[in-house]
Design a protein around this motif. Structure first.
Motif, short mmCIF file in Angstrom:
data_model
loop_
_atom_site.label_atom_id
_atom_site.label_comp_id
_atom_site.label_asym_id
_atom_site.label_seq_id
_atom_site.Cartn_x
_atom_site.Cartn_y
_atom_site.Cartn_z
N ILE A 22 51.56 67.88 60.12
CA ILE A 22 50.66 68.30 60.11
C ILE A 22 51.00 70.40 60.47
CG2 ILE A 22 49.22 68.71 61.92
CD1 ILE A 22 49.05 65.63 62.74
N ILE A 23 51.82 70.41 60.41
CA ILE A 23 52.81 72.14 61.08
C ILE A 23 52.90 72.78 59.84
CG2 ILE A 23 54.09 73.45 61.64
CD1 ILE A 23 54.67 71.72 64.45
N GLU A 24 53.40 71.39 58.35
CA GLU A 24 54.10 71.64 57.55
C GLU A 24 52.36 71.90 56.45
OE1 GLU A 24 56.75 68.51 56.17
OE2 GLU A 24 57.87 69.89 57.62
N GLY A 25 51.18 71.62 56.90
CA GLY A 25 50.32 71.86 56.71
C GLY A 25 49.98 70.68 55.56
N TRP A 26 50.29 69.27 56.09
CA TRP A 26 50.25 67.99 55.29
C TRP A 26 48.38 68.03 55.86
CZ3 TRP A 26 51.99 65.56 51.19
CH2 TRP A 26 53.62 65.95 50.51
N SER A 27 47.82 67.09 55.15
CA SER A 27 46.59 66.56 56.03
C SER A 27 47.01 65.05 56.28
CB SER A 27 45.53 66.46 54.87
OG SER A 27 44.15 65.92 55.47
N ILE A 28 46.18 64.27 57.10
CA ILE A 28 47.07 63.30 57.09
C ILE A 28 45.66 61.77 56.72
CG2 ILE A 28 48.19 61.33 58.80
CD1 ILE A 28 50.20 63.73 59.14
N ALA A 29 45.77 61.27 56.19
CA ALA A 29 45.63 59.52 55.85
C ALA A 29 45.73 58.69 56.35
CB ALA A 29 45.10 60.00 54.00
N ILE A 30 44.73 58.43 57.07
CA ILE A 30 45.58 56.75 58.03
C ILE A 30 44.02 55.20 57.47
CG2 ILE A 30 46.34 55.89 60.27
CD1 ILE A 30 46.82 58.38 60.54
N GLY A 31 44.93 53.98 57.10
CA GLY A 31 44.05 53.29 57.48
C GLY A 31 43.96 52.32 58.44
N LEU A 32 42.83 52.59 59.16
CA LEU A 32 42.61 52.17 60.75
C LEU A 32 41.77 50.33 60.07
CD1 LEU A 32 42.24 52.16 63.42
CD2 LEU A 32 40.30 52.01 63.21
N SER A 33 43.26 48.96 60.90
CA SER A 33 42.72 47.63 60.22
C SER A 33 43.31 46.79 61.22
CB SER A 33 43.20 47.51 58.99
OG SER A 33 44.32 47.72 59.01
N GLY A 34 44.12 47.50 61.84
CA GLY A 34 44.57 46.19 62.82
C GLY A 34 45.84 46.65 64.05
N LYS A 35 46.50 45.40 64.88
CA LYS A 35 47.04 46.03 65.60
C LYS A 35 48.31 47.59 65.54
CE LYS A 35 48.52 42.84 65.92
NZ LYS A 35 49.24 41.19 65.98
N ASP A 36 48.95 47.38 64.10
CA ASP A 36 49.79 48.90 64.22
C ASP A 36 49.21 49.63 63.76
OD1 ASP A 36 52.06 46.33 63.93
OD2 ASP A 36 51.56 45.92 62.42
N SER A 37 48.13 49.62 62.58
CA SER A 37 47.60 50.84 62.54
C SER A 37 46.35 51.45 63.86
CB SER A 37 46.49 50.52 61.14
OG SER A 37 45.67 49.81 61.35
N PHE A 38 46.44 50.66 64.99
CA PHE A 38 44.98 51.49 65.86
C PHE A 38 46.88 52.00 65.86
CE2 PHE A 38 42.10 48.71 65.19
CZ PHE A 38 41.09 48.86 66.04
N VAL A 39 47.66 52.07 66.36
CA VAL A 39 49.30 52.54 66.76
C VAL A 39 49.58 53.81 65.83
CG1 VAL A 39 51.50 52.85 67.61
CG2 VAL A 39 50.47 50.60 68.26
N THR A 40 49.42 53.51 64.86
CA THR A 40 49.83 54.81 64.11
C THR A 40 48.31 55.95 64.17
OG1 THR A 40 50.95 53.56 62.28
CG2 THR A 40 50.23 55.12 61.70
N VAL A 41 47.30 55.07 64.67
CA VAL A 41 45.99 56.37 64.45
C VAL A 41 46.23 56.73 65.75
CG1 VAL A 41 43.93 56.88 64.62
CG2 VAL A 41 44.14 55.09 62.34
N HIS A 42 46.70 56.71 66.64
CA HIS A 42 46.97 57.01 68.27
C HIS A 42 47.97 58.22 68.66
CE1 HIS A 42 47.37 56.81 72.74
NE2 HIS A 42 48.80 57.28 72.44
#
Length: 183
Positions: A22-42
Motif C-alpha cells: 500500500i505504501i508503494e502505491g498499490w491498490s489491493i483487490a481481494i475476493g471475499l468468499s470463505g474462511k481464507d479470504s476473510f482472514v486476508t480481507v481482515h
C-alpha cells in the motif's frame, strides 16, 4: 504494546507485507468468499487503516464477491451482510474501500446455459481441461473486474490478493511454496 504484537505472527506478517504494498502505491483487490479470504480481507483492511492513520496516501481497495447464481442463497445473504459491515467500517474510519458483488456475463451464467441453452451439467468426466465452470464463472469475471479497476484508477498497480492455506493438502502446500506465495 502495539496491536501487531497481540496478533498471531502470521497475521502480523501478512499485515506488514500488505502495508508495504500500500505504501508503494498499490491498490489491493481481494475476493471475499470463505474462511481464507476473510482472514486476508481482515489483514488488508487493518493494513490500509494503519497506513492511512500514519498519514500516507492510500489507493482505493476493492473487495468483491462473485455470485455465480448457483451458490447457496444463505451464504450469499451472509456475504452481503459482510459487505455492508465492511462499508460501514470503511465509512467510520474514512477508508477508500469499495465492495462489489460481481456476476458472470448473462449468457455464461449457469441457469442460462443449462436451462436456456440446454448444455450438459459440467462434471469432471466431461471437462477436458479442468474445471471450465471456474474459468467462465469466476476467473473471467475477476479478470474483467481487474481490467476495469486498472482503467478506473489509471494504473496497472492493482494487486489481486487471495487467501489460501497450505495446511489444506500437501500438494497445495508444495504449489504455494513453489510459487513463493506464502507470507
Amino acid at each position: 504494546m502495539d496491536s501487531l504484537n497481540k496478533l498471531h505472527p502470521k497475521l502480523a506478517s501478512a499485515i506488514c507485507s500488505i502495508k508495504q504494498k500500500i505504501i508503494e502505491g498499490w491498490s489491493i483487490a481481494i475476493g471475499l468468499s470463505g474462511k481464507d479470504s476473510f482472514v486476508t480481507v481482515h489483514c488488508a483492511i487493518e493494513a490500509l487503516k494503519q497506513v492511512a492513520d500514519d498519514g500516507h496516501p492510500v489507493a482505493p481497495m476493492s473487495i468483491y464477491t462473485i455470485d455465480t447464481s448457483i451458490d447457496n442463497f444463505e451464504i450469499l445473504d451472509f456475504m452481503l451482510d459482510v459487505h455492508q459491515a465492511i462499508n460501514e467500517y470503511a465509512s467510520n474510519h474514512h477508508l477508500p474501500i469499495q465492495t462489489e458483488v460481481l456476476k458472470p456475463h448473462l449468457m455464461t451464467r449457469p441457469m442460462v446455459q443449462y436451462l436456456g441453452r440446454g448444455l450438459l451439467l459440467r462434471t469432471a468426466q466431461n471437462q477436458h481441461k479442468g474445471r471450465q465452470c471456474t474459468s467462465v464463472w469466476k476467473i473471467k469475471v475477476l479478470e474483467d473486474h481487474l481490467r476495469a479497476l486498472e482503467k478506473k484508477l489509471g494504473t496497472s498497480r492493482v494487486l489481486s490478493s487471495s487467501g489460501v492455506r497450505d495446511a489444506e493438502s500437501s500438494i497445495r502446500a508444495l504449489n504455494i511454496k513453489k510459487r513463493g506465495e506464502s507470507i
